[in-house]
Design a protein around this motif. Sequence first.
Motif, short mmCIF file in Angstrom:
data_model
loop_
_atom_site.label_atom_id
_atom_site.label_comp_id
_atom_site.label_asym_id
_atom_site.label_seq_id
_atom_site.Cartn_x
_atom_site.Cartn_y
_atom_site.Cartn_z
N ALA A 37 35.26 50.45 27.58
CA ALA A 37 36.47 50.84 26.85
C ALA A 37 37.72 50.13 27.37
CB ALA A 37 36.67 52.35 26.92
N GLN A 38 37.58 49.39 28.46
CA GLN A 38 38.75 48.76 29.07
C GLN A 38 38.67 47.24 29.01
OE1 GLN A 38 39.38 50.39 33.00
NE2 GLN A 38 40.18 52.31 32.18
N ILE A 39 39.83 46.62 28.86
CA ILE A 39 39.94 45.17 28.80
C ILE A 39 41.18 44.74 29.57
CG2 ILE A 39 41.22 45.23 26.61
CD1 ILE A 39 39.74 42.61 25.86
N VAL A 40 41.07 43.65 30.32
CA VAL A 40 42.22 43.16 31.09
C VAL A 40 42.69 41.83 30.50
CG1 VAL A 40 41.49 44.27 33.23
CG2 VAL A 40 40.84 41.91 32.80
N GLU A 48 51.21 34.49 31.83
CA GLU A 48 51.79 33.38 32.57
C GLU A 48 52.75 33.82 33.67
OE1 GLU A 48 54.04 31.02 29.87
OE2 GLU A 48 55.07 32.74 28.98
N ASP A 49 53.26 35.06 33.59
CA ASP A 49 54.19 35.55 34.60
C ASP A 49 53.48 36.09 35.83
OD1 ASP A 49 53.11 37.80 33.47
OD2 ASP A 49 54.99 38.63 32.71
N GLY A 50 52.14 35.96 35.91
CA GLY A 50 51.39 36.38 37.08
C GLY A 50 50.89 37.81 37.04
N PHE A 51 51.11 38.54 35.94
CA PHE A 51 50.71 39.94 35.85
C PHE A 51 49.34 40.08 35.20
CE2 PHE A 51 55.17 40.77 36.66
CZ PHE A 51 55.15 41.97 37.36
N VAL A 52 48.60 41.09 35.64
CA VAL A 52 47.34 41.50 35.01
C VAL A 52 47.54 42.92 34.48
CG1 VAL A 52 44.92 42.09 35.39
CG2 VAL A 52 45.90 40.07 36.48
N SER A 53 47.17 43.12 33.21
CA SER A 53 47.29 44.43 32.58
C SER A 53 45.93 44.88 32.11
CB SER A 53 48.25 44.37 31.38
OG SER A 53 49.54 43.95 31.77
N CYS A 54 45.65 46.17 32.26
CA CYS A 54 44.40 46.75 31.80
C CYS A 54 44.70 47.79 30.72
CB CYS A 54 43.65 47.40 32.96
SG CYS A 54 42.14 48.26 32.46
N HIS A 55 44.08 47.65 29.55
CA HIS A 55 44.26 48.59 28.45
C HIS A 55 42.97 49.33 28.17
CE1 HIS A 55 47.82 46.06 27.62
NE2 HIS A 55 48.30 47.14 27.01
N ASP A 56 43.11 50.59 27.80
CA ASP A 56 41.99 51.40 27.34
C ASP A 56 42.08 51.45 25.82
OD1 ASP A 56 40.25 53.49 26.56
OD2 ASP A 56 40.37 54.35 28.58
N LYS A 99 50.14 52.11 26.11
CA LYS A 99 50.58 51.48 27.34
C LYS A 99 49.37 51.12 28.21
CE LYS A 99 54.95 51.91 26.43
NZ LYS A 99 55.77 50.72 26.11
N PRO A 100 49.52 50.15 29.13
CA PRO A 100 48.40 49.80 30.01
C PRO A 100 48.01 50.95 30.93
CG PRO A 100 50.11 48.10 30.03
CD PRO A 100 50.69 49.27 29.33
N VAL A 101 46.73 51.00 31.26
CA VAL A 101 46.24 51.96 32.25
C VAL A 101 46.82 51.61 33.61
CG1 VAL A 101 44.17 52.85 33.39
CG2 VAL A 101 44.12 52.32 30.95
N PHE A 102 46.85 50.32 33.91
CA PHE A 102 47.53 49.84 35.11
C PHE A 102 48.00 48.42 34.85
CE2 PHE A 102 43.01 48.97 35.97
CZ PHE A 102 43.02 47.62 36.25
N ASP A 134 40.04 45.34 44.21
CA ASP A 134 39.27 46.55 43.91
C ASP A 134 40.08 47.36 42.91
OD1 ASP A 134 37.86 48.88 43.78
OD2 ASP A 134 37.68 49.17 45.95
N VAL A 135 39.60 47.38 41.65
CA VAL A 135 40.32 48.10 40.59
C VAL A 135 39.61 49.40 40.22
CG1 VAL A 135 41.24 45.94 39.67
CG2 VAL A 135 39.11 46.87 38.73
N SER A 136 38.63 49.80 41.02
CA SER A 136 37.82 50.97 40.67
C SER A 136 38.62 52.26 40.62
CB SER A 136 36.66 51.11 41.67
OG SER A 136 37.14 51.22 43.00
N LYS A 137 39.68 52.36 41.40
CA LYS A 137 40.49 53.57 41.40
C LYS A 137 41.89 53.34 40.86
CE LYS A 137 38.00 55.46 45.38
NZ LYS A 137 38.10 55.97 46.78
N ALA A 138 42.11 52.18 40.24
CA ALA A 138 43.45 51.86 39.75
C ALA A 138 43.81 52.72 38.55
CB ALA A 138 43.51 50.39 39.36
N GLY A 139 45.08 53.08 38.49
CA GLY A 139 45.57 53.91 37.40
C GLY A 139 47.09 53.87 37.36
#
Length: 429
Positions: free
Chosen positions: A307-310, A314-322, A330-333, A368-373
């Motif tokens: 259910a999640q995709i990252v 280009e600005d160096g950010f990673v976003s994860c959406h559910d 909004k992104p989960v993290f 380690d993104v297992s507990k990211a939120g």
Amino acid sequence: KKNPPKFERPTSEKKHFKPQNFEHRKKSDANSKKNRSIDEAISNLPSDLKMDEYDDDLDEMGESESSEEEFEENEIELDEDIEDLIIKPGDTVLLASSIDDDQISNVMVYIYDSCQGIIYVHHDFMLPSLPLCMSWINLAPTQFSGDVAPLSSFVAIGMFQPGIEIWNLDVIETFEARAVLGGYETGLGKGSDVSEKRSKHVAAGSHTSEVIGLSWNGTQRQVLASGGGDSLVKVWDITTQQCSADFTHHNDKVQHVRWHHAEPYVMASASSDKRLAIFDVRTPGGIISLDISGESECLEWDLHNGAQIVSGTEDGFVSCHDIRKGNGSKPVFRFKAHEYGLTDASFCPNFSGLLATSSEDKTVRLWDVSKAGPNCEPVNIAEKNLKVGSLYTVRFYADMEGLLAAAGDEGSVALWHVLDDVEVKKRWG
């Protein structure tokens, strides 16, 4: 790719070469007279030259050389060369494209021998244009009989031209693509010259500009998705080489397309319009649209949480959406992965929660993104400069736990067994 087939190669006959027995034929009268005059001239030469022993010396030289042994040795070397060309089931195969200083583009097929710890180029081939994306596929671009297409090894390549070229990786010395999806109407290799070929209109169903993103559907093997500079997402049938569907939900160039690893009809796309889209190709009207902070640099489904995709920007950010949260969520993290430009990201197929990112700062970082939120950022557990320059891409390998590859602007690739890192081994070893 798993268990790649043996390479096709021209068959060569092995021959034993033996000294020939020359048969002396009768000379004509003219030749006989000529030979007698030569013999008389030789007899008049000084005796210390020993011309009468000259033929005997030649015979001794011929007998001293073992032609039989030499050709047997050459035959053994030939067998060893053929053996080196065979890709064995246990070999790790990696594809990489490069552009040299003369702007010549190549695709290189690497072999990694894990027993000896070496990586080398097995073979390569030249491309007609600068490569932008690649996707490996395991069937030939031809129609087949029966229920299941036979396994093959091909690569689809998007370049600075409208066509998607499909090349056969099972042929070592190949000079042209096996098939082209779209492209110019005259087709690959046709037309009197390059300028004439490029002046033609694009074929029906083709992209009208460069192809930037590709994604092969591993479940529906004949299906390939593409994203182009013309803002279109296209779905292709590889076997018929025809476009099956167009999607127009983006209004700027489409940089990434990704099929879902478990839902064969679900696809994600990311564009320079700073939007991420998730949709079912059977019902294109129900598109989930999500905002991202910049131009997309990478797009990856979480292999352990479907259910999640990252997405990386280009600005160096990673976003994860559910995607279950729907349109505009909004992104989960979201976190800053690199100070310099982020170039790629890859989830480890073997370990849940392990994400690798690459950057122009020349490093691969492990998270380690297992507990990211919302209230807990991912943990940076390791990073490494792989010494191949500013990195363009990083990818985990599914069939060997913890092995990843990265490629950079120095024109080479590097491997990293991440379980060699103490912190990684502590968490996932």
